[in-house]
Write an enzyme that holds these catalytic residues in place. Structure first.
Site, PDB file in Angstrom:
ATOM      1  N   GLU B 136       0.816  -1.218   0.000  1.00  0.00           N
ATOM      2  CA  GLU B 136       0.000   0.000   0.000  1.00  0.00           C
ATOM      3  C   GLU B 136       0.846   1.263   0.000  1.00  0.00           C
ATOM      4  O   GLU B 136       0.559   2.209  -0.727  1.00  0.00           O
ATOM      5  CB  GLU B 136      -0.955  -0.005   1.201  1.00  0.00           C
ATOM      6  N   HIS B 207     -12.201  -4.782   8.019  1.00  0.00           N
ATOM      7  CA  HIS B 207     -12.910  -4.691   6.738  1.00  0.00           C
ATOM      8  C   HIS B 207     -14.140  -3.795   6.821  1.00  0.00           C
ATOM      9  O   HIS B 207     -14.965  -3.818   5.938  1.00  0.00           O
ATOM     10  CB  HIS B 207     -13.321  -6.086   6.243  1.00  0.00           C
TER      11      HIS B 207
END
Lengths: 414, 405
Positions: B136, B207
């Site tokens: 990322e 999530h």
């Protein structure tokens, strides 16, 4: 764009000791097998007793090394250990299959990553280390949680969101912790520097302990993995970094995401050891060797467990869009870690077919009972205390919740 | 089945006590129920019916009546799309209209986990739409570098929960680029970062987070969250064309759930401009993203029960946000509540409430303290996700509270 890039080897060993060059060059020409039943034994040497050790000769293709002498290719085991390893792998697989079933029944929701096919890694590692050692891994953690001492019921209970789950039902699949086991981490690669910290504490407090740090082939491209490598080598930490290379980081194959797919060479200045991760005996031998390496204060190692996941990345991935069904089928039918060990046990006369069937049945019954117990677990008690606990020091939770006051009662009673 | 765990929990939370024996029995009976369902027999907390909500345009005419669309677009056609299809449409248009647009992220060449980038690699080629490793911080830095050279990279972070390793790049590189480059006048303005955010009912710790307020602390970034497919397409195209680095957050629960008529032509919707979704005179509700649907249901019931008229505002861009639209509305109604899913502490609600009381002309018009309805200050737990996010009952109750103050 990237398909046009010329592939060059970036793996130039930086400090090849003269006496190692010869051995290393021979070894590096071989590739590690994923045959789960490649070890050999002199049958006449197998003792009657369950407890007496005998030597197993691992396949020449069990390891590849980088800047490291290979571990001994002979491994001392007892019949009892072999049967225990078999039982453990069957339990892990049964547990994963139970999770799969419960997920499909919509009793488990959310994100769930199964390790079917990778059992030899979790089981082999646990059979090579002590309970005082530490293990930390990624979100594919159910098998490790079990091997570290978590019960099947607490793991399944967690998946079901029950209070008696291993993390009180608040984490679910990816977040499991038990003594000597630091998760279960949902963020790709985040556990690796944390593992270096665990290893530092172990070195600091003494006692010949090591930390086994696991991450996937996908995670090995995260920057923090390299930051952890540097700290571990700089401070000579007892850290056994280990890439569980199951060939696919989510839906992207290793070769499409990594400039160097020899993950055991990724430590550059840290010696590396690639292991047949489908063979529980090879994993055990490698990790035992690694443990000794750290005990002798040689610092970290980077291992690579060559393994394979049968299922998709998670329950929502069928796992067949980026690889062929034939590939999966071939790994299942010819390289299965459980079938491999089973073949050894039968060939070597460690146990009879009936005895193994008995072990299978025992494992299945155990998992079934534990799953039933988990399903019968109550949901968490509905109190604000439970909602707010474990965010700050226990006992300091607020007595009421902002935005929820007694006069709301009316609206919630139908 | 009577007494779902969630409702029993709500009741018990309200009382601040543990369950009564009868409730415990109901609790046990219902223990087979999956943990992310709506309470049975609820009057207010009904599941959102996306096919009837007035926030989604079910007909072509209503979609094209939007005054923010240009006359050409309004004379064009529409197509029924859900949110991921609208995002895909916007990305496709951006790739087609501008050679410097690039799309990359984890698994985007295969369509991405939420199918937002489906078929783009096939159509526009692997040079422009490609997968990255799982890295990322690398994705973000790479995108910023490309943007500094004048490209328009649209980077995808697979879940907003994974953005934190990239946070440094966003804060210290992307946001400050123009400021520190000074006379050289380069910037990372071509950058757009897309990320799915928010709850899905069972995403748990990693999530389901909504980290938008973290980005709103950073001058230089534009932080956008669309409520619907039509909005997503226009706002995403604006974000890609914008010369400021944009963080575009897509409520993942809406990807498939929210379906409406979306103009087929390319169109842009204004950034940093709020939209009044419904006019009213007694209370202003300020929200963005998925909770707008719950606000709409709550205010409809409140208007019926209390005989009041409620104004609903979608911030759309949560930073820099449209203060004037909110002030104007609150000066009219005198009452305001801010609703968001992210936790209440230091959230968007705090910023909006503080801005309202800090504006002298608006402050003097206040009839009640500004209320915030938001997630609790907890990590997103597996089991309590539906309880944690603001529900219709909580919004309804807060409308009543600001009215009765």
């Amino acid at each position: 764009m990237f398909s046009r890039a010329v592939r060059i080897s970036r793996a130039a060993p930086i400090r090849a000791a003269a006496q190692r060059v010869h051995a290393a060059s021979i070894v590096s020409r071989r590739t590690v097998t994923t045959n789960a039943a490649s070890a050999q034994v002199d049958k006449s040497s197998i003792p009657q007793s369950d407890e007496e050790p005998f030597s197993v000769r691992l396949s020449d293709e069990s390891f590849e090394t980088y800047e490291l002498d290979p571990p001994p290719y002979t491994l001392e085991v007892t019949k009892k250990q072999l049967k225990q390893m078999y039982y453990d792998m069957v339990v892990v697989r049964q547990m994963e299959m139970a999770a799969d079933r419960l997920y499909k029944e919509k009793k488990i929701r959310g994100f769930c990553h199964l390790s079917t096919g990778q059992e030899a890694v979790a089981v082999g590692i646990e059979h090579a280390i002590q309970k005082t050692d530490d293990v930390i891994t990624s979100y594919r953690c159910h098998g490790f949680a079990y091997m570290r001492g978590g019960t099947v019921r607490s793991i399944i209970g967690e998946l079901l969101g029950r209070r008696e789950g291993i993390a009180y039902g608040k984490g679910g699949s990816m977040h499991m912790f038990t003594k000597g086991f630091y998760g279960g981490n949902g963020i790709v690669g985040a556990q690796v520097p944390v593992g270096a910290g665990l290893a530092f504490a172990q070195k600091y407090t003494g006692g010949k302990k090591a930390t086994v740090i696991l991450y996937g082939d996908g995670a090995s491209n995260q920057g923090q993995v390299f930051e952890a490598f540097n700290m571990a080598k700089l401070w000579n930490l007892p850290a056994l970094f280990g890439c569980e290379n199951n060939k696919y980081g989510m839906g992207t194959s290793a070769a499409r995401s990594s400039a160097l797919t020899d993950y055991y060479k990724r430590g550059q200045y840290i010696p590396g050891l690639k292991v047949n991760g489908m063979d529980v005996l090879a994993v055990k031998a490698a990790v035992q060797y690694g443990k000794r390496w750290t005990e002798e204060d040689n610092g970290p190692l980077v291992l690579e467990y060559v393994t394979y996941r049968y299922g998709g990345h998670s329950m929502s991935d069928p796992g067949t869009t980026y690889r062929t069904r034939e590939e999966i089928q071939r790994m299942r039918s010819t390289n299965d870690p459980i079938a491999g060990l089973k073949q050894h046990i039968l060939d070597w006369g460690v146990a009879s077919e009936d005895e193994l069937k008995g072990l299978d049945k025992q494992a299945r019954n155990h998992v079934n009972e534990e799953v039933a117990a988990a399903e019968a677990m109550p949901h968490p008690e509905p109190t604000p205390k439970i909602l707010f606990e474990d965010i700050y020091v226990r006992g300091s939770e607020p007595q009421f919740i902002r935005g929820r006051t007694p006069d709301e009662n009316f609206y919630f009673s139908n | 089945m009577k007494g779902s765990p969630m409702r029993a929990l709500s009741r018990a939370l309200v009382r601040g006590s543990t369950l009564t024996p009868s409730a415990s029995a109901a609790f046990l009976v219902s223990s087979r129920q999956p943990y992310s369902t709506h309470p049975p027999n609820a009057k207010l907390n009904l599941p959102t019916d996306y096919s009837t909500t007035p926030l989604l345009f079910q007909t072509s005419q209503s979609a094209l009546a939007n005054p923010e669309l240009s006359p050409e677009v309004r004379n064009g056609t529409t197509k029924r799309m859900n949110l991921f299809q609208a995002v895909n449409d916007a990305l496709s248009i951006a790739l087609a209209e501008d050679e410097s647009v690039l799309i990359f992220g984890e698994d985007v060449a295969f369509g991405g986990v939420f199918r937002c980038t489906g078929k783009l690699a096939e159509t526009y080629g692997g040079d422009r739409v490609f997968n990255t490793p799982l890295t990322e911080q690398g994705i973000m830095g790479f995108a910023i570098g490309a943007a500094a050279e004048g490209m328009r990279p649209v980077a995808e972070i697979q879940f907003a929960d994974y953005v934190y390793p990239a946070f440094d790049q966003l804060v210290n590189e992307a946001a400050k680029f123009r400021y520190r480059d000074g006379a050289c006048k380069r910037n990372a303005g071509g950058l757009t970062v897309r990320m799915p955010c928010g709850g899905v009912g069972h995403g748990a710790l990693y999530h389901s987070q909504s980290p938008e307020s973290l980005f709103t602390h950073i001058p230089g970034l534009r932080v956008i969250m669309p409520r619907s497919p039509l909005q997503a397409k226009g706002l995403l195209l604006s974000a890609i064309r914008s010369n400021d680095p944009c963080v575009f957050m897509e409520p993942k629960i809406l990807y498939r759930a929210a379906v409406e008529q979306v103009p087929t032509a390319a169109y842009a919707l204004p950034l940093s401009k709020a939209e009044v979704l419904k006019e009213g005179s007694d209370v202003t509700i300020v929200s963005y993203g998925q909770p707008l649907y719950k606000c709409e249901a709550a205010l409809r019931q409140a208007e019926k029960d209390m005989g009041v008229s409620v104004e609903l505002i979608d911030l759309r861009t949560v930073y820099p946000w449209d203060k004037e639209a909110v002030f104007k509305s609150v000066r009219k109604t005198g009452r305001c509540l801010v609703v968001h899913e992210a936790m209440i502490n230091a959230g968007i609600g705090a910023e909006v409430a503080a801005a309202i009381q800090g504006d002298p002309q608006t402050f003097v018009r206040l009839e009640a303290p500004v209320a915030r309805v938001a997630g609790f200050s907890i990590h997103t737990p597996l089991l309590y996700e539906a309880l944690n996010a603001p529900d219709i009952a909580r919004i309804y109750d807060n409308i009543r509270k600001v009215l009765e103050y």
